[in-house]
Enzyme design. Sequence first.
Site, short mmCIF file in Angstrom:
data_model
loop_
_atom_site.label_atom_id
_atom_site.label_comp_id
_atom_site.label_asym_id
_atom_site.label_seq_id
_atom_site.Cartn_x
_atom_site.Cartn_y
_atom_site.Cartn_z
N SER A 9 -22.14 27.18 -4.65
CA SER A 9 -22.33 26.43 -5.90
C SER A 9 -22.21 27.40 -7.06
O SER A 9 -23.03 28.32 -7.21
CB SER A 9 -23.71 25.77 -5.92
OG SER A 9 -24.03 25.46 -7.26
N HIS A 34 -18.43 24.26 -4.85
CA HIS A 34 -19.30 23.16 -5.30
C HIS A 34 -19.56 23.31 -6.80
O HIS A 34 -19.97 24.37 -7.26
CB HIS A 34 -20.60 23.23 -4.50
CG HIS A 34 -21.56 22.13 -4.77
ND1 HIS A 34 -21.51 20.92 -4.11
CD2 HIS A 34 -22.62 22.05 -5.62
CE1 HIS A 34 -22.50 20.14 -4.52
NE2 HIS A 34 -23.19 20.80 -5.45
N ASP A 36 -21.59 21.84 -10.02
CA ASP A 36 -22.75 21.02 -10.42
C ASP A 36 -22.67 20.62 -11.88
O ASP A 36 -22.84 21.44 -12.77
CB ASP A 36 -24.04 21.83 -10.20
CG ASP A 36 -24.38 21.93 -8.72
OD1 ASP A 36 -24.41 20.88 -8.06
OD2 ASP A 36 -24.60 23.06 -8.25
N HIS A 67 -20.15 17.56 -8.01
CA HIS A 67 -21.42 16.85 -7.84
C HIS A 67 -21.89 16.41 -9.22
O HIS A 67 -22.35 17.24 -10.02
CB HIS A 67 -22.41 17.82 -7.17
CG HIS A 67 -23.79 17.28 -6.99
ND1 HIS A 67 -24.86 18.09 -6.66
CD2 HIS A 67 -24.30 16.03 -7.09
CE1 HIS A 67 -25.96 17.35 -6.58
NE2 HIS A 67 -25.64 16.10 -6.84
N MET A 138 -29.86 15.73 -1.19
CA MET A 138 -30.53 16.73 -2.03
C MET A 138 -31.82 17.18 -1.33
O MET A 138 -32.69 16.37 -1.02
CB MET A 138 -30.89 16.14 -3.40
CG MET A 138 -29.70 15.79 -4.28
SD MET A 138 -28.51 17.13 -4.48
CE MET A 138 -29.55 18.40 -5.24
C1 DX5 Z 1 -29.19 21.51 -7.81
C2 DX5 Z 1 -27.70 21.61 -7.51
C3 DX5 Z 1 -27.43 22.56 -6.42
C4 DX5 Z 1 -27.78 23.99 -6.77
C5 DX5 Z 1 -28.22 24.66 -5.51
O1 DX5 Z 1 -29.43 20.47 -8.67
O2 DX5 Z 1 -27.19 20.35 -7.13
O3 DX5 Z 1 -26.06 22.47 -6.01
O4 DX5 Z 1 -26.72 24.72 -7.32
O5 DX5 Z 1 -28.75 25.90 -5.82
P1 DX5 Z 1 -29.57 26.74 -4.73
O6 DX5 Z 1 -28.66 26.95 -3.57
O7 DX5 Z 1 -29.89 28.00 -5.46
O8 DX5 Z 1 -30.78 25.93 -4.38
ZN ZN Z 2 -25.09 20.33 -6.23
#
Ligand code: DX5
Ligand code: ZN
Length: 220
Positions: A9, A34, A36, A67, A138
């Site tokens: 991400s 990914h 966000d 996402h 999630m």
């Molecule tokens: C959170 C995002 C995730 C985030 C994950 O709202 O949807 O994709 O980037 O980050 P980590 O892996 O650090 O929990």
């Molecule tokens: Zn995400």
Amino acid sequence: MNFIKLAPSILSADFTRLGEQIAESERHGADWIHVDVMDGRFVPNITMGPLIVQAARRVTSLPLDVHLMIVEPERHLEAFAKAGATAISVHYEVSPNLHRTLQAIRDLGCKAGVALNPHTPAQVMVEILDMVDEIVVMTVNPGFGGQTFLASTMPKIARLKAMIRETHRSIDLIVDGGINPDTAMTVVQAGADVLVAGSAIFNEDFTIEQGIQRLKSALE
Ligand code: DX5
Ligand code: ZN
């Protein structure tokens, strides 16, 4: 165990070097990227939009998994598709006309996904499964990178996996939030096909290569 895909991400990437970091992730074994997208309304944080997707598209040939953590996602689907998204996921919680929204994503030539907040039950997917190509579970409350994995979401991963198996279709089960070398194996055992990881890959304490390697080793 099936081949598990890793989706770094870029939320946790160094944005002054975003292109390099995406290329580095690809070189060291990332399977997807990914992205966000947050609007400051559905979630407290504001992050990036189609411009970043467009820029990412220029530096990698990996699938771009977008996402959308935004209200009224249907208003922005075309912009993300045109920017080069491979797949677009909308949140169940902000999609009253989910069937129409997923059809719109597919009509734009993208894979269609639904993301579920930690409190949203697996069962909401029953009547819409034939319209989805991926489900994002999630495992933190959406909004920020670096949060702690919510183990209470584990039974939902297994439930969704069982529902997907019954369809005999290939729907990717993506787990997003708090994935690190300590949590990766448990979610894979519960049924995850794709692991999203931000802070476990983009982190000033280690290199991208080390982050990816640690996750892969944890799955061996
Ligand atoms: C959170 C995002 C995730 C985030 C994950 O709202 O949807 O994709 O980037 O980050 P980590 O892996 O650090 O929990
Ligand atoms: Zn995400």
